[in-house]
Design a protein around this motif. Structure first.
Motif, mmCIF file in Angstrom:
data_model
loop_
_atom_site.group_PDB
_atom_site.id
_atom_site.type_symbol
_atom_site.label_atom_id
_atom_site.label_comp_id
_atom_site.label_asym_id
_atom_site.label_seq_id
_atom_site.Cartn_x
_atom_site.Cartn_y
_atom_site.Cartn_z
ATOM 1 N N ARG A 105 0.856 -1.189 0.000
ATOM 2 C CA ARG A 105 0.000 0.000 0.000
ATOM 3 C C ARG A 105 0.889 1.235 0.000
ATOM 4 N N VAL A 106 0.539 2.222 -0.830
ATOM 5 C CA VAL A 106 1.264 3.483 -0.853
ATOM 6 C C VAL A 106 0.718 4.361 0.274
ATOM 7 N N GLN A 107 1.598 4.799 1.143
ATOM 8 C CA GLN A 107 1.208 5.631 2.279
ATOM 9 C C GLN A 107 0.995 7.076 1.839
ATOM 10 N N VAL A 108 0.145 7.773 2.539
ATOM 11 C CA VAL A 108 -0.109 9.183 2.265
ATOM 12 C C VAL A 108 1.117 9.985 2.693
ATOM 13 N N GLY A 109 1.518 10.944 1.860
ATOM 14 C CA GLY A 109 2.646 11.818 2.197
ATOM 15 C C GLY A 109 3.671 11.836 1.084
ATOM 16 N N GLY A 110 4.870 12.288 1.429
ATOM 17 C CA GLY A 110 5.951 12.433 0.454
ATOM 18 C C GLY A 110 6.471 11.094 -0.031
#
Length: 156
Positions: A105-110
């Motif tokens: 899963r791609v995490q929220v943020g940079g």
């Protein structure tokens, strides 16, 4: 630390893409997905370009496929990619012969680096088509850059 083979992906950093196309070798997963994946210059992790899925009411996907049939590989493969997202729900992963093998899963943020290792020998059959991919659900913006698919030969 470890010993790694060369990057098997072509255009891993999207620097050879002609904006807004994601190619060469990267493919926008449309018409299966309703939103076209693009390359851009607005948010690279490194270099001058990256790829992006900016969705509204439809999902988006970007992928690259490699036929690894006949390659002399140790069996251990690592896929890594830098990704960033503005909302949860995006995924990066690897399919082998059309079946999902590993997913993150791609995490929220940079930008963060996502690395997935797997043993090619644990996949039944001979010779395989490996697909590395990004999936973005509706309402999410995701950028990817600096992808790598390598043989891993073990610790040094």
């Amino acid at each position: 630390d470890g010993q790694f083979g060369p990057n098997l992906l072509f255009n891993p950093d999207f620097e050879e893409s002609t904006v807004p196309g994601v190619g060469p070798d990267w493919v926008s997963d449309n018409p299966l997905r309703g939103t076209v994946g693009v390359s851009e210059t607005a948010a690279p992790h490194s270099g001058a370009q990256n790829a992006e899925c900016r969705t509204t009411s439809s999902d988006c996907g970007i992928y690259q496929e490699l036929d690894v049939t006949g390659r002399s590989m140790t069996g251990n493969i690592l896929f890594s990619i830098y990704a960033r997202a503005d909302q949860p729900g995006a995924l990066v992963g690897v399919n082998i012969d059309g079946q999902t093998f590993v997913v993150n899963r791609v995490q929220v943020g940079g930008y963060q680096r996502y690395t997935m290792g797997f043993d090619r020998g644990s996949v039944s059959g001979v010779g395989h088509v490996v697909r590395v991919w990004l999936y973005t659900p509706p309402g999410v913006v995701v950028q990817i850059d600096d992808a790598e698919l390598v043989d891993y030969f073990g610790p040094t």
